[in-house]
Design a protein around this motif. Structure first.
Motif, PDB file in Angstrom:
ATOM      1  N   TRP A  18       0.716  -1.138   0.186  1.00  0.00           N
ATOM      2  CA  TRP A  18      -0.026   0.055   0.037  1.00  0.00           C
ATOM      3  C   TRP A  18       0.903   1.094  -0.032  1.00  0.00           C
ATOM      4  O   TRP A  18       2.018   1.286   0.278  1.00  0.00           O
ATOM      5  N   ILE A  19       0.418   2.382  -0.287  1.00  0.00           N
ATOM      6  CA  ILE A  19       0.883   3.750  -0.220  1.00  0.00           C
ATOM      7  C   ILE A  19       0.453   4.273   1.143  1.00  0.00           C
ATOM      8  O   ILE A  19      -0.806   4.379   1.557  1.00  0.00           O
ATOM      9  N   ARG A  20       1.557   4.813   1.757  1.00  0.00           N
ATOM     10  CA  ARG A  20       1.120   5.548   3.015  1.00  0.00           C
ATOM     11  C   ARG A  20       2.181   6.970   2.873  1.00  0.00           C
ATOM     12  O   ARG A  20       3.131   7.001   2.426  1.00  0.00           O
ATOM     13  N   THR A  21       1.986   7.860   4.042  1.00  0.00           N
ATOM     14  CA  THR A  21       2.608   8.924   4.083  1.00  0.00           C
ATOM     15  C   THR A  21       3.973   8.771   4.680  1.00  0.00           C
ATOM     16  O   THR A  21       3.821   7.690   5.490  1.00  0.00           O
ATOM     17  N   HIS A  22       4.870   9.276   4.311  1.00  0.00           N
ATOM     18  CA  HIS A  22       6.260   9.059   5.024  1.00  0.00           C
ATOM     19  C   HIS A  22       6.303  10.163   5.854  1.00  0.00           C
ATOM     20  O   HIS A  22       6.316  11.463   5.761  1.00  0.00           O
TER      21      HIS A  22
END
Length: 173
Positions: free
Chosen positions: A150-154
């Motif tokens: 998945w894509i998440r905030t860094h």
């Protein structure tokens, strides 16, 4: 071993004779260990998805999942647009691409993760720029059946993401 069996019909044969001849050939080939070739194989059917963001995102928390909620393609049904998670239906190498767009004075930094571990980053920074900066990142990831991406905030760098200009896609190579 596999083979394709082609039975040619002659004008003098009845349909029953063609079936009988086919069955005889098939019995011989089966006895030799050959297998029938299928036109579709669930292990090689396409696995691919394309999704986009329809809602403006602002001030996301540390490592918050970016949910690309609009799905335009989901062959294999492996992407969940409610959770934002892709689950590998088969072992293999998968190719992922994601794009984010922010606005002047804001930034949106994301990462793609495999089972919670960072694989690659995407840095979209509108500070000191006019217009709406956009960036795209790509990752090829070796996955086992059931692995999740998945894509998440860094960090806490999810200040602003534009709707309709942010995308997440993937496919099995």
């Amino acid at each position: 071993m596999s083979f394709a069996l082609l039975v040619v019909v002659t004008a003098n044969e009845t349909p029953q004779q063609v079936v009988t001849r086919y069955n005889n050939y098939k019995a011989i080939c089966d006895g030799m260990g050959f297998q029938n070739v299928r036109c579709k194989d669930p292990k090689i059917d396409p696995i691919a998805f394309q999704s986009s963001l329809t809602k403006q995102l602002e001030n996301l928390k540390n490592q918050e999942t970016v949910i690309f909620d609009k799905v335009s393609l989901n062959e294999g049904k492996a992407y969940d647009n409610v959770s934002g998670v892709f689950t590998a239906p088969l072992d293999g190498i998968y190719s992922f691409t994601w794009t984010t767009l922010t606005k002047t004075g804001k930034y949106f930094v994301t990462e793609i993760v495999l089972n919670g571990k960072t694989v690659a980053l995407n840095h979209t920074d509108g500070r000191g720029h006019d217009g709406n900066p956009m960036s795209t990142s790509h990752a090829n990831i070796k996955m086992k059946k059931g692995d999740k991406v998945w894509i998440r905030t860094h960090g806490t760098y999810g200040q602003f993401a534009h709707p309709n200009w942010c995308f997440f896609s993937g496919s099995k190579l």
